[in-house]
Scaffold this active site. Structure first.
Site, PDB file in Angstrom:
ATOM      1  N   LYS A  72     -11.569  -5.704  -2.998  1.00 56.72           N
ATOM      2  CA  LYS A  72     -12.545  -4.619  -3.044  1.00 56.72           C
ATOM      3  C   LYS A  72     -12.073  -3.500  -3.963  1.00 56.72           C
ATOM      4  CE  LYS A  72     -13.995  -4.808   1.793  1.00 56.72           C
ATOM      5  NZ  LYS A  72     -13.550  -4.210   3.057  1.00 56.72           N
TER       6      LYS A  72
ATOM      7  N   LYS B 161       0.827  -1.209   0.000  1.00 58.14           N
ATOM      8  CA  LYS B 161       0.000   0.000   0.000  1.00 58.14           C
ATOM      9  C   LYS B 161       0.865   1.265   0.000  1.00 58.14           C
ATOM     10  CE  LYS B 161      -4.336  -1.738   1.810  1.00 58.14           C
ATOM     11  NZ  LYS B 161      -5.349  -1.678   2.862  1.00 58.14           N
TER      12      LYS B 161
ATOM     13  N   LYS C 107      -5.812 -12.015  -5.962  1.00 60.01           N
ATOM     14  CA  LYS C 107      -6.866 -12.177  -4.961  1.00 60.01           C
ATOM     15  C   LYS C 107      -8.060 -11.289  -5.332  1.00 60.01           C
ATOM     16  CE  LYS C 107      -6.822  -9.864  -1.207  1.00 60.01           C
ATOM     17  NZ  LYS C 107      -7.320  -9.232   0.008  1.00 60.01           N
TER      18      LYS C 107
HETATM   19  P1  AMP Z   1     -10.974  -6.696   3.359  1.00 56.68           P
HETATM   20  O1  AMP Z   1     -11.747  -6.806   2.091  1.00 56.68           O
HETATM   21  O2  AMP Z   1      -9.503  -6.634   3.124  1.00 56.68           O
HETATM   22  O3  AMP Z   1     -11.473  -5.629   4.292  1.00 56.68           O
HETATM   23  O4  AMP Z   1     -11.187  -8.072   4.127  1.00 56.68           O
HETATM   24  C1  AMP Z   1     -12.244  -8.373   4.992  1.00 56.68           C
HETATM   25  C2  AMP Z   1     -12.215  -9.835   5.338  1.00 56.68           C
HETATM   26  O5  AMP Z   1     -12.467 -10.623   4.158  1.00 56.68           O
HETATM   27  C3  AMP Z   1     -10.852 -10.325   5.863  1.00 56.68           C
HETATM   28  O6  AMP Z   1     -11.057 -11.353   6.800  1.00 56.68           O
HETATM   29  C4  AMP Z   1     -10.182 -10.855   4.632  1.00 56.68           C
HETATM   30  O7  AMP Z   1      -9.188 -11.804   4.914  1.00 56.68           O
HETATM   31  C5  AMP Z   1     -11.359 -11.476   3.900  1.00 56.68           C
HETATM   32  N1  AMP Z   1     -11.118 -11.493   2.454  1.00 56.68           N
HETATM   33  C6  AMP Z   1     -10.890 -10.413   1.666  1.00 56.68           C
HETATM   34  N2  AMP Z   1     -10.704 -10.781   0.389  1.00 56.68           N
HETATM   35  C7  AMP Z   1     -10.820 -12.137   0.357  1.00 56.68           C
HETATM   36  C8  AMP Z   1     -10.717 -13.109  -0.673  1.00 56.68           C
HETATM   37  N3  AMP Z   1     -10.472 -12.755  -1.941  1.00 56.68           N
HETATM   38  N4  AMP Z   1     -10.879 -14.415  -0.331  1.00 56.68           N
HETATM   39  C9  AMP Z   1     -11.133 -14.776   0.949  1.00 56.68           C
HETATM   40  N5  AMP Z   1     -11.233 -13.908   1.973  1.00 56.68           N
HETATM   41  C10 AMP Z   1     -11.083 -12.594   1.688  1.00 56.68           C
END
Ligand code: AMP
Ligand code: TRP
Length: 345
Positions: free
Chosen positions: A214, A130, A211
């Site tokens: 968002k 980041k 991956k």
């Molecule tokens: P974030 O989108 O980074 O705020 O992630 C929120 C939660 O979703 C965290 O526990 C991440 O590890 C999980 N997460 C985010 N993206 C993925 C993905 N592509 N596959 C599985 N878990 C995810």
């Protein structure tokens, strides 16, 4: 060393006394099926067997430069809370709150930051990635893990269910807890990471080497299925997902794109890998995609219905979040009182 508990379909029941589960999601961007599979669906499992706290990590969101819009941030934070409930987090069984409504987190984060070598923070992958993408790097981005450690340790959480991209943040949380315990006496239990055995990392539909995220989902159609997508958009994204020239459906030998679709099917259907392979034998990728579309639409429809109902009742949601923050504060304030004694302030 990382302590990763491989989650089975559900969190395992505890026999002695209830253990504490805590997790959170930042209120940025668009929540997608990866968030649901890797995190939210895992949180919703077996809630009655644990003390659960699920927070909206809106202070962490401030480390994302695009999130610095007060109206948007306020709206997004409430939306994420409503999605928690819509995805099956039961406010009767779990404490749901906004991180910013429990100021004790930031108090503890300061103290933990004072026990955290800068080198540990600079080594974090998320920080490096980041920071490299930003012109000016706020110190909040560097200190992100000390706030996350405070979120977890302030409730003495035993389990933290997350996708596997968070494992490094959980490792540093344990390192920080150990360092604190070494300096001031054994106080914090070391939390364990809960990852799904299958589905801890859902990949982009358009690019299975990346991956599902968002930030990419906000810029690129066809990358993700968002939790609030219409059936037509879901169909377009899944039917357009990258596969390969073959057609055989086997978990062990599938190419990354096909494996990703299979894992989504496995988690959302709850079927075993062998049953899925038998079901799709000789049918090809078209059938897999079509059936996955139906499964995703059927999973998301009730979530969306519930979400819009919750968002219609602004006062109800606000009251629920205030009650959550009040309950969380009782625990968090006690930890801060103990910590003040231990460190001598
Ligand atoms: P974030 O989108 O980074 O705020 O992630 C929120 C939660 O979703 C965290 O526990 C991440 O590890 C999980 N997460 C985010 N993206 C993925 C993905 N592509 N596959 C599985 N878990 C995810
Ligand atoms: N860093 C997490 C993410 O981006 C969000 C988060 C903040 C979190 N505090 C937490 C997750 C505490 C688990 C526990 O997804």
């Amino acid at each position: 060393m990382s302590v990763i508990v491989q989650a089975q379909e559900t969190l395992q029941p505890e026999i002695v006394s209830k253990k504490t589960v805590l997790s959170g999601i930042q209120s940025t961007g668009i929540l997608h099926i990866g968030n649901y599979v890797g995190a939210l669906s895992l949180w919703a499992a077996n809630q009655s067997q644990y003390n659960n706290l699920f927070m909206v990590a809106n202070l962490h969101t401030l480390t994302v430069p695009e999130a610095l819009n007060p109206t948007e941030l306020r709206r997004k934070s409430r939306e994420v809370a409503a999605l928690y409930i819509a995805c099956g987090i039961d406010p009767g069984e779990s404490i749901i709150f906004l991180q910013s409504d429990v100021p004790a987190h930031t108090y503890l984060a300061w103290i933990l930051g004072c026990c955290t070598p800068v080198g540990w923070l600079e080594r974090m992958t998320q920080y490096k990635v980041k920071a490299a993408a930003q012109e000016t790097v706020g110190s909040g981005l560097l200190n992100y893990p000390t706030l996350q450690a405070a979120d977890i340790l302030i409730y003495k959480a035993n389990y933290v269910p997350v996708g596997d991209d968070q494992n490094q943040h959980l490792e540093i949380t344990r390192d920080i807890a150990q360092r604190f315990n070494h300096l001031f006496g054994e106080y914090f239990p070391l939390p364990e990471t809960l990852n799904r055995r299958s589905g801890a990392r859902i990949m982009g539909l358009d690019d299975p080497a990346q991956k599902m995220s968002k930030s990419i989902a906000a810029k690129k159609q066809g990358h993700a299925v968002a939790l609030l997508d219409s059936p037509a958009t879901i169909k377009k994204a899944i039917m357009g997902a990258v596969t390969d020239a073959g057609g055989e459906i086997q978990f062990a030998t599938a190419s990354p794109g096909v494996k990703n679709l299979l894992v989504l099917y496995e988690v959302l259907s709850g079927d075993s890998q062998s049953a899925i392979e038998a079901h799709f034998a000789g049918k090809g990728y078209g059938a897999l995609k079509r059936e996955l579309v139906d499964l995703v639409v059927a999973t998301l429809q009730p979530i969306q219905d519930k979400f819009y109902k919750l968002m219609d009742d602004e006062q109800g949601l606000n009251e629920l979040l205030s009650a959550g923050a009040a309950k969380a504060s009782l625990i968090a304030n006690q930890t801060v009182a103990d910590v003040r004694q231990l460190v001598g302030v």
